[in-house]
Design an enzyme around this catalytic site. Sequence first.
Site, PDB file in Angstrom:
ATOM      1  N   THR A   1      28.232 -43.890 -23.806  1.00  0.00           N
ATOM      2  CA  THR A   1      27.041 -44.507 -24.364  1.00  0.00           C
ATOM      3  C   THR A   1      25.922 -43.481 -24.414  1.00  0.00           C
ATOM      4  O   THR A   1      25.756 -42.681 -23.489  1.00  0.00           O
ATOM      5  CB  THR A   1      26.572 -45.726 -23.543  1.00  0.00           C
ATOM      6  OG1 THR A   1      25.328 -46.170 -24.077  1.00  0.00           O
ATOM      7  CG2 THR A   1      26.405 -45.414 -22.062  1.00  0.00           C
TER       8      THR A   1
ATOM      9  N   GLU B   1      28.240 -50.705 -21.163  1.00  0.00           N
ATOM     10  CA  GLU B   1      28.517 -50.769 -19.721  1.00  0.00           C
ATOM     11  C   GLU B   1      29.065 -52.133 -19.296  1.00  0.00           C
ATOM     12  O   GLU B   1      29.494 -52.308 -18.168  1.00  0.00           O
ATOM     13  CB  GLU B   1      27.230 -50.496 -18.922  1.00  0.00           C
ATOM     14  CG  GLU B   1      26.745 -49.055 -18.973  1.00  0.00           C
ATOM     15  CD  GLU B   1      25.795 -48.769 -20.130  1.00  0.00           C
ATOM     16  OE1 GLU B   1      25.854 -49.496 -21.138  1.00  0.00           O
ATOM     17  OE2 GLU B   1      25.009 -47.809 -20.024  1.00  0.00           O
TER      18      GLU B   1
ATOM     19  N   LYS C   1      16.823 -47.945 -31.192  1.00  0.00           N
ATOM     20  CA  LYS C   1      18.101 -48.374 -31.763  1.00  0.00           C
ATOM     21  C   LYS C   1      17.948 -48.606 -33.260  1.00  0.00           C
ATOM     22  O   LYS C   1      17.233 -49.489 -33.690  1.00  0.00           O
ATOM     23  CB  LYS C   1      18.601 -49.640 -31.072  1.00  0.00           C
ATOM     24  CG  LYS C   1      20.097 -49.794 -31.257  1.00  0.00           C
ATOM     25  CD  LYS C   1      20.692 -50.739 -30.259  1.00  0.00           C
ATOM     26  CE  LYS C   1      22.181 -50.503 -30.109  1.00  0.00           C
ATOM     27  NZ  LYS C   1      22.835 -51.495 -29.287  1.00  0.00           N
TER      28      LYS C   1
ATOM     29  N   TRP D   1      22.030 -45.325 -31.397  1.00  0.00           N
ATOM     30  CA  TRP D   1      20.890 -44.862 -30.602  1.00  0.00           C
ATOM     31  C   TRP D   1      20.281 -43.570 -31.114  1.00  0.00           C
ATOM     32  O   TRP D   1      20.982 -42.644 -31.479  1.00  0.00           O
ATOM     33  CB  TRP D   1      21.326 -44.641 -29.157  1.00  0.00           C
ATOM     34  CG  TRP D   1      21.680 -45.899 -28.457  1.00  0.00           C
ATOM     35  CD1 TRP D   1      22.934 -46.298 -28.088  1.00  0.00           C
ATOM     36  CD2 TRP D   1      20.793 -46.946 -28.038  1.00  0.00           C
ATOM     37  NE1 TRP D   1      22.871 -47.525 -27.466  1.00  0.00           N
ATOM     38  CE2 TRP D   1      21.580 -47.943 -27.429  1.00  0.00           C
ATOM     39  CE3 TRP D   1      19.412 -47.138 -28.136  1.00  0.00           C
ATOM     40  CZ2 TRP D   1      21.025 -49.109 -26.902  1.00  0.00           C
ATOM     41  CZ3 TRP D   1      18.865 -48.296 -27.627  1.00  0.00           C
ATOM     42  CH2 TRP D   1      19.671 -49.267 -27.019  1.00  0.00           C
TER      43      TRP D   1
END
Length: 551
Positions: free
Chosen positions: A192, A337, A448, A453
């Site tokens: 991520t 996550e 975002k 991102w």
Amino acid sequence: MRGLMMDRPLLISSIIDYAAESYPHREVVSKRVEGDLHRYSYPQMRARIVQLAHGLEKKLGVRLDDRIGTIAWNGYRHMELYYAISGIGAICHTMNPRLHREQVTYIVNHAADRFLFIDLTFLPLVEALIEQFPKLEGVVVMTNRAHMPAESRIRDGAGKQLLCYEEILAGEATDRVWPEFDERQAAGLCYTSGTTGNPKGVLYSHRSNLLHAFSILSQGSLKLGQTSQVLPVVPLFHVNAWGLPYTGPLSGTNIVFPGPALDGASLFDLMVQEKVTSAWGVPTVWLGLLAEFDKRQQAPDCLQEVIIGGSAPARAMVEAFELTWKIDVTHGWGMTEMSPVGTLGNLPSHYAGKPVNERIDYKIRQGRRMFGVEMKLVDETGQRQPHDGKSQGELLVRGAAVTSGYYNDPAANAVAFDDEGWFRTGDMATISQDGYLDIVDRAKDIIKSGGEWISSIDLENAAMGHPDVQEAAVIGLPHPKWDERPLLVIVPKAGQTPDPQSIQDYLAAKVAKWWLPDDIVFVADMPHSATGKLQKVKLREQFKDHRLPSG
Ligand code: AMP
């Protein structure tokens, strides 16, 4: 006293075995990079997954714990990799091709991938970076011999293996009993970039992926089953396509993969052709689809629900689906996550009869927690905040499908959890008494855009390198198409009046094109705290009415 029940491991391979046996006539349909449509049944898929697993072991020497990278669109070969790699105890490491090249390099090397499986589309990307991957042994192009490149720097320049996907499967047995191992064995890896610093690896286990899939299906309101056709627009290369590679075969739904064509017209046509009932993706994708509905003055008759997540949809979007086109919206929130789904916004039954506006009020919130996800809100001092729909706090979570630590990243892990071991989401939220989550802001300093991102800190650091820049700050401003876009705020060096274009040109050499700020403004100074820290909250407040030229 322990229960006297069998301790059978929860393994991903059991899902495809089950689907092949229980739903022999259900299909996986894929728009291919090669241009055509591919379709086969779950038993046929299983047979190829088994062949691939044999080929991985015999032809590539893949063993337990090996990391095998993928850079690919949503298609059947990508899903085969999910199952074949994890089925033999190796780790399917999906990668986001939209990341900046430096991040892709970091990720491949940090994971120490042995092989990369890539769609033809991504050959130029991998060829450009191949010298940067010292540990990589080879690249497998996900196509047949006829479409293989005649020459490539991967083999001819860098001396790595360049292999053809269909040849890995060719000649291998189509049946096997899967190996058994501990259900806590790692199965998947996804980095991520939704926090600051280097991308961080989230390492899923067989157990966590199965429990996550069970939770989603236990939700009940989703239209997934033997009479549905689901279209995952959400990518397999990011956040496990919200669990659909697992919930799909478990529920017996047909899966319709769109390949690289994600524009409104292509999605519309594919929906009609394959009678898609349920479609999952980020708000930006649905804007394109809604524009297509408007253009054609109709929505596909078959489409019953859309699942929206990854960013908050505008109220107008939810209204367009629900009121204009009579398509049910479920809004979800989650994180890489968290495997990734944390909440889903199905309405409690007693809301069915409420006035439309009240129902929409609920639908634009992020929904209620999935079974197995616990949530708490805390203030800056770590004090729990009540779930009263008013008190705001940072949202922390825990659960069997929530990360317990990033892969090989002690520095990140030192700050990711609180003293009780809960994971910090970096989202600011309220939770109502009846459990509805409302994300109100983001504590993490990141933007975002279109579901992907942009690191404000990386952009700031890049801008600070410009000779005329004294201080730079980047904030996200709302954007009708991309949800958020970056605004770059600059304090010039004394006596300098930099030209915005020269700053854009300077940045273009350092960051991905879609990271470039939509606007640059110059100010005399910026708000700082007593300790000299830039106060982004104040800066956001200052520019909250600023209109981006593209907005
Ligand atoms: P990722 O790990 O890339 O999926 O990003 C997770 C983050 O995306 C969350 O921590 C939120 O900041 C944001 N996010 C995801 N879904 C939503 C949503 N439905 N509404 C608002 N923000 C969201």
